[in-house]
Write a protein that holds these residues in place. Structure first.
Motif, PDB file in Angstrom:
ATOM      1  N   GLN A 124       0.829  -1.201   0.000  1.00 43.01           N
ATOM      2  CA  GLN A 124       0.000   0.000   0.000  1.00 43.01           C
ATOM      3  C   GLN A 124       0.869   1.259   0.000  1.00 43.01           C
ATOM      4  OE1 GLN A 124      -2.311  -0.712   3.530  1.00 43.01           O
ATOM      5  NE2 GLN A 124      -3.919  -1.851   2.442  1.00 43.01           N
ATOM      6  N   GLN A 125       1.952   1.215   0.776  1.00 44.90           N
ATOM      7  CA  GLN A 125       2.878   2.341   0.803  1.00 44.90           C
ATOM      8  C   GLN A 125       3.494   2.567  -0.567  1.00 44.90           C
ATOM      9  OE1 GLN A 125       2.553   4.357   3.419  1.00 44.90           O
ATOM     10  NE2 GLN A 125       4.510   4.059   4.464  1.00 44.90           N
ATOM     11  N   LEU A 126       3.881   1.475  -1.229  1.00 46.23           N
ATOM     12  CA  LEU A 126       4.494   1.575  -2.553  1.00 46.23           C
ATOM     13  C   LEU A 126       3.505   2.167  -3.553  1.00 46.23           C
ATOM     14  CD1 LEU A 126       6.851   1.019  -4.453  1.00 46.23           C
ATOM     15  CD2 LEU A 126       5.992  -1.315  -4.738  1.00 46.23           C
ATOM     16  N   ALA A 127       2.250   1.723  -3.505  1.00 46.82           N
ATOM     17  CA  ALA A 127       1.243   2.241  -4.428  1.00 46.82           C
ATOM     18  C   ALA A 127       1.019   3.735  -4.196  1.00 46.82           C
ATOM     19  CB  ALA A 127      -0.063   1.474  -4.256  1.00 46.82           C
ATOM     20  N   ARG A 128       0.972   4.149  -2.930  1.00 41.30           N
ATOM     21  CA  ARG A 128       0.803   5.573  -2.633  1.00 41.30           C
ATOM     22  C   ARG A 128       2.000   6.368  -3.120  1.00 41.30           C
ATOM     23  NH1 ARG A 128      -2.075   3.680   2.130  1.00 41.30           N
ATOM     24  NH2 ARG A 128      -0.128   3.470   3.289  1.00 41.30           N
ATOM     25  N   TRP A 129       3.194   5.807  -2.987  1.00 42.64           N
ATOM     26  CA  TRP A 129       4.408   6.491  -3.446  1.00 42.64           C
ATOM     27  C   TRP A 129       4.395   6.661  -4.969  1.00 42.64           C
ATOM     28  CZ3 TRP A 129       8.819   4.568  -6.213  1.00 42.64           C
ATOM     29  CH2 TRP A 129       9.904   5.441  -6.260  1.00 42.64           C
ATOM     30  N   HIS A 130       3.962   5.656  -5.705  1.00 43.61           N
ATOM     31  CA  HIS A 130       3.869   5.780  -7.159  1.00 43.61           C
ATOM     32  C   HIS A 130       2.894   6.897  -7.544  1.00 43.61           C
ATOM     33  CE1 HIS A 130       6.499   2.694  -8.669  1.00 43.61           C
ATOM     34  NE2 HIS A 130       5.953   1.761  -7.899  1.00 43.61           N
ATOM     35  N   ARG A 131       1.784   7.008  -6.837  1.00 48.66           N
ATOM     36  CA  ARG A 131       0.847   8.099  -7.116  1.00 48.66           C
ATOM     37  C   ARG A 131       1.491   9.445  -6.806  1.00 48.66           C
ATOM     38  NH1 ARG A 131      -2.892   4.356  -4.821  1.00 48.66           N
ATOM     39  NH2 ARG A 131      -2.831   5.416  -2.809  1.00 48.66           N
ATOM     40  N   PHE A 132       2.231   9.498  -5.702  1.00 50.32           N
ATOM     41  CA  PHE A 132       2.940  10.723  -5.337  1.00 50.32           C
ATOM     42  C   PHE A 132       3.921  11.113  -6.440  1.00 50.32           C
ATOM     43  CE2 PHE A 132       6.929  12.411  -3.562  1.00 50.32           C
ATOM     44  CZ  PHE A 132       6.481  13.593  -2.987  1.00 50.32           C
ATOM     45  N   ARG A 133       4.676  10.141  -6.961  1.00 54.73           N
ATOM     46  CA  ARG A 133       5.651  10.431  -8.011  1.00 54.73           C
ATOM     47  C   ARG A 133       4.957  10.921  -9.285  1.00 54.73           C
ATOM     48  NH1 ARG A 133       9.366  12.404  -6.550  1.00 54.73           N
ATOM     49  NH2 ARG A 133       9.809  12.530  -8.768  1.00 54.73           N
ATOM     50  N   ASP A 134       3.854  10.307  -9.664  1.00 55.24           N
ATOM     51  CA  ASP A 134       3.125  10.747 -10.857  1.00 55.24           C
ATOM     52  C   ASP A 134       2.644  12.191 -10.692  1.00 55.24           C
ATOM     53  OD1 ASP A 134       3.490   8.305 -12.100  1.00 55.24           O
ATOM     54  OD2 ASP A 134       1.497   7.531 -11.556  1.00 55.24           O
ATOM     55  N   ASN A 135       2.086  12.494  -9.535  1.00 54.56           N
ATOM     56  CA  ASN A 135       1.607  13.855  -9.285  1.00 54.56           C
ATOM     57  C   ASN A 135       2.749  14.861  -9.285  1.00 54.56           C
ATOM     58  OD1 ASN A 135      -1.041  12.954  -9.035  1.00 54.56           O
ATOM     59  ND2 ASN A 135      -0.923  12.741  -6.811  1.00 54.56           N
ATOM     60  N   ARG A 136       3.865  14.468  -8.724  1.00 50.45           N
ATOM     61  CA  ARG A 136       5.031  15.350  -8.665  1.00 50.45           C
ATOM     62  C   ARG A 136       5.538  15.664 -10.074  1.00 50.45           C
ATOM     63  NH1 ARG A 136       8.648  19.224  -7.066  1.00 50.45           N
ATOM     64  NH2 ARG A 136      10.806  18.481  -7.146  1.00 50.45           N
ATOM     65  N   ASN A 137       5.715  14.661 -10.910  1.00 54.28           N
ATOM     66  CA  ASN A 137       6.204  14.890 -12.268  1.00 54.28           C
ATOM     67  C   ASN A 137       5.216  15.707 -13.087  1.00 54.28           C
ATOM     68  OD1 ASN A 137       8.733  13.592 -12.073  1.00 54.28           O
ATOM     69  ND2 ASN A 137       7.778  11.590 -12.387  1.00 54.28           N
TER      70      ASN A 137
END
Length: 283
Positions: free
Chosen positions: A19-32
């Motif tokens: 779950q943490q990894l999935a949230r981090w991927h969303r964070f990275r997409d939003n950041r880029n």
């Protein structure tokens, strides 16, 4: 009689990490996506101070200056309609002389010229303009910020120790001509390898904490400093410090940022191999 296939289950820790990894991927997409916005931080192409004498500037037409009247300093722009400047919000041509007033650290996307937005800023008590060009190669060639692989071990439970009252700490910025101020609201305390570490943080209006820090990866795999933001501390003062969400300041991508440097004590003798790398670092 046939053998039954034993049921499998996922351990709670594995589920949490996923779950943490999935949230981090969303964070990275939003950041880029945020970095790649039409006139975001990747589009800065100049930083120019304004002087009292009306003068031309680079990349856009018009005469630009500062003026002081009755103790109020303003930025002044004079241009003709046929020069092609328009006001950013209204879209009306700039035809004549216009002024704008800002307070310290304020910014205003004032006018446009083709693909360029001119941002007016007040920094260190002086007016400056920054041009933001949506056709800047830094933006058009952007394919995302290089990052370390997600590392659960860099998600750390820490303790928030607020000061009785926030206090201002003078700091340097990415522009040597601009001095800054860090409003230190308290310290985030965490332990690593048996050692205690303390980092001063600024606190946002919603209680979130922003920490600007140096670490031992700076200058090799990461930029000279980075920042990480946490959620509001819990009622017991605990807070999750996730260095996987450490990001670069705009000054890592462009020489035209006036980004704050860390306070003197926010230097970690740790190699934090998590979060964003240098923009030009390979994967």
């Amino acid at each position: 009689m046939t053998d039954a296939t034993p049921a499998t289950s996922t351990a709670p820790s594995e589920t949490h990490d996923a779950q943490q990894l999935a949230r981090w991927h969303r964070f990275r997409d939003n950041r880029n996506n945020a970095l790649a916005e039409e006139h975001g931080w990747l589009t800065l192409t100049s930083f120019q101070w304004l002087e009292p004498t009306p003068s031309p500037v680079e990349l856009v037409p018009g005469l630009w200056s500062t003026s002081e009247s009755v103790g109020l300093e303003t930025a002044v722009l004079t241009a003709r309609a046929d020069e092609g400047l328009v006001f950013d919000e209204e879209g009306d041509p700039v035809d004549g002389t216009f002024s704008a007033h800002l307070t310290e650290d304020e910014s205003l996307n004032w006018v446009r010229y083709g693909s360029i937005v001119v941002e007016l800023a007040m920094r260190g008590g002086r007016y400056a303009i920054r041009t933001r060009d949506s056709q800047s190669p830094t933006r058009t060639e952007f394919r995302g910020v290089p990052v370390f692989d997600y590392a659960p071990e860099w998600v750390i439970e820490a303790q928030w120790e607020p000061y009785p009252a926030p206090h201002k700490v003078p700091i340097s910025t990415a522009n040597p001509l601009v001095e800054g101020t860090h409003l230190s609201a308290g310290e985030v305390v965490f332990h690593r390898h048996g050692h205690e570490y303390r980092l001063q943080a600024e606190q946002g209006k919603l209680g979130d904490l922003t920490i600007t820090f140096h670490d031992e990866t700076n200058g090799s795999t990461t930029d000279d400093w980075r920042k990480v933001t946490t959620a509001r501390p819990r009622p017991d003062g605990t807070v999750t410090l996730d260095f996987n969400r450490a990001i670069n300041y705009p000054s890592a991508f462009t020489p035209y940022g006036t980004c704050p440097m860390p306070v003197r004590d926010n230097s970690l003798d740790l190699a934090i191999e998590a979060g964003e790398k240098m923009p030009d670092a390979g994967e």
